[in-house]
Design an enzyme around this catalytic site. Structure first.
Site, PDB file in Angstrom:
ATOM      1  N   HIS A  65      37.305  55.164  58.014  1.00  0.00           N
ATOM      2  CA  HIS A  65      36.188  55.660  57.205  1.00  0.00           C
ATOM      3  C   HIS A  65      35.014  56.067  58.078  1.00  0.00           C
ATOM      4  O   HIS A  65      34.979  55.812  59.281  1.00  0.00           O
ATOM      5  CB  HIS A  65      35.760  54.603  56.180  1.00  0.00           C
ATOM      6  CG  HIS A  65      35.165  53.359  56.773  1.00  0.00           C
ATOM      7  ND1 HIS A  65      33.841  53.249  57.096  1.00  0.00           N
ATOM      8  CD2 HIS A  65      35.725  52.160  57.083  1.00  0.00           C
ATOM      9  CE1 HIS A  65      33.595  52.039  57.577  1.00  0.00           C
ATOM     10  NE2 HIS A  65      34.725  51.359  57.586  1.00  0.00           N
TER      11      HIS A  65
ATOM     12  N   CYS B 168      38.258  47.291  59.664  1.00  0.00           N
ATOM     13  CA  CYS B 168      38.543  48.708  59.474  1.00  0.00           C
ATOM     14  C   CYS B 168      38.274  49.500  60.750  1.00  0.00           C
ATOM     15  O   CYS B 168      37.719  49.005  61.721  1.00  0.00           O
ATOM     16  CB  CYS B 168      37.700  49.265  58.336  1.00  0.00           C
ATOM     17  SG  CYS B 168      38.214  48.670  56.720  1.00  0.00           S
TER      18      CYS B 168
END
Length: 352
Positions: free
Chosen positions: A215, A231
């Site tokens: 992301h 992440c």
């Protein structure tokens, strides 16, 4: 694939770590493509199977208003990469006329040259697009942020299973509890916008629990650090570029290779990255070089592909330095590729 903690773990993180070379071309065949301004795309022709080193190390001169972080973003380099390449330069005020190393030279990870390959140790992502209409292939590489020691990014093979633009962020209770312990209160949902830690694009990985994403971010200063909750975080312009081109089901390989080894033009190189003690607090503990055995194992996979012999003194120096930049370790290496990496004055334009 192993799983750390479930829940949508990405988002708030502690982005607070405080704070040579002129390159000799010598026939190294690959040039990077650089886009002025904030956006950077390091794109190289994909070398043949017997060649593993891409790009060039650059030297530029800083302007009065530059910071290492600004320069790194302009050239597609993350925080730790810039800091290790310029250990004696002030991160926030390099000073006008100061020579700055731009470490845009890389040994490709030991992994299939297809889809996405993420090397946690160097905090860098490699993308191998399909061949173009003429059969030519390239490799792109981007700086990333990865998980802290207590929120590690899992290793293994996975794939992209979903993509979403302008996502909501739903912090799991574990992250909300962590925030409370630090005197902050997180909402149950953060809508799209400038306060959303996921940025404007997210791609979900096929890891149990659905917790792990690639992301963007609303805080680009943290790119190139171990600061996420597991992440993979990218500069907004980088994740947008991949988001538009990567289809669902794109293969993703996540590896942890603190030492990479490979060949170019008959010379053997190693690229060494520091590691953190597993019991250490991420943002305050000193980094340490990998074990020499790790380097020996990396070399064992490639050394028989060439005729050069390993210079063990150079190898030891490269491992101890853990500079993150490729270093020649073969005895037959020319002076252009010496372990001290002699360099040549340049304009800083990667397309010269």
């Amino acid at each position: 694939m192993n799983m750390a903690r479930v829940g949508e773990q990405c988002g708030v993180a502690r982005d607070g770590r405080a704070s040579v070379l002129r390159y000799v071309s010598a026939g190294v065949l690959l040039l990077g493509a650089w886009v002025a301004g904030a956006a950077a795309a390091l794109t190289y022709p994909l070398p043949p199977a017997d060649t593993d080193v891409i790009g060039e190390i650059r030297i530029i001169e800083a302007d009065r208003s530059d910071t290492l972080l600004d320069l790194g973003r302009s050239y597609g380099i993350g925080y730790e990469e810039m800091r290790r390449a310029n250990p004696d330069v002030d991160v926030w005020l390099p000073g006008e006329g100061t020579e700055i190393v731009i470490p845009t030279r890389f040994v490709l990870p030991d992994a299939p040259r297809e889809g996405l390959v993420i090397n946690l140790a160097e905090m860098r992502l490699y993308y191998y697009p399909p061949a173009d209409e003429d059969g030519r292939r390239t490799v792109e590489t981007y700086p990333i942020s990865v998980g802290r020691m207590d929120w590690t990014t899992p290793l293994g093979e996975t794939r992209i299973v979903a993509k979403e633009e302008n996502p909501y962020w739903y912090p799991p209770e574990s992250i909300r509890e962590e925030a409370r312990a630090e005197g902050r209160e997180l909402p149950k949902a953060v809508p799209p916008g400038p306060q959303n830690p996921l940025g404007r694009h997210k791609m979900r990985l096929d890891i149990p629990g659905g917790a792990y994403l690639i992301h963007g971010t609303n805080n680009p200063l943290g790119i190139g650090m171990r600061v996420t909750h597991g992440c993979v975080r990218m500069f907004p312009e980088d994740v947008e570029s991949l988001f538009e081109r990567l289809p669902v089901n794109t293969a993703v390989r996540i590896v942890n290779q603190p030492v990479k080894a490979g060949w170019v033009a008959g010379t053997l190189f190693v690229e060494t990255h520091p590691i953190l003690p597993p019991e250490a607090e991420e943002l305050t503990a000193p980094v340490q070089p990998p074990a020499l055995q790790t380097a020996v194992e990396a070399l064992a996979g490639v050394v028989l592909r060439g005729s050069a012999r390993v210079d063990h003194e150079r190898l030891g120096q490269a491992v101890r330095a853990a500079s993150g930049m490729p270093v020649a370790v073969s005895r037959e290496a020319s002076s252009s590729f010496a372990a001290t990496s002699p360099v040549l004055a340049g304009s800083g334009d990667p397309l010269e």
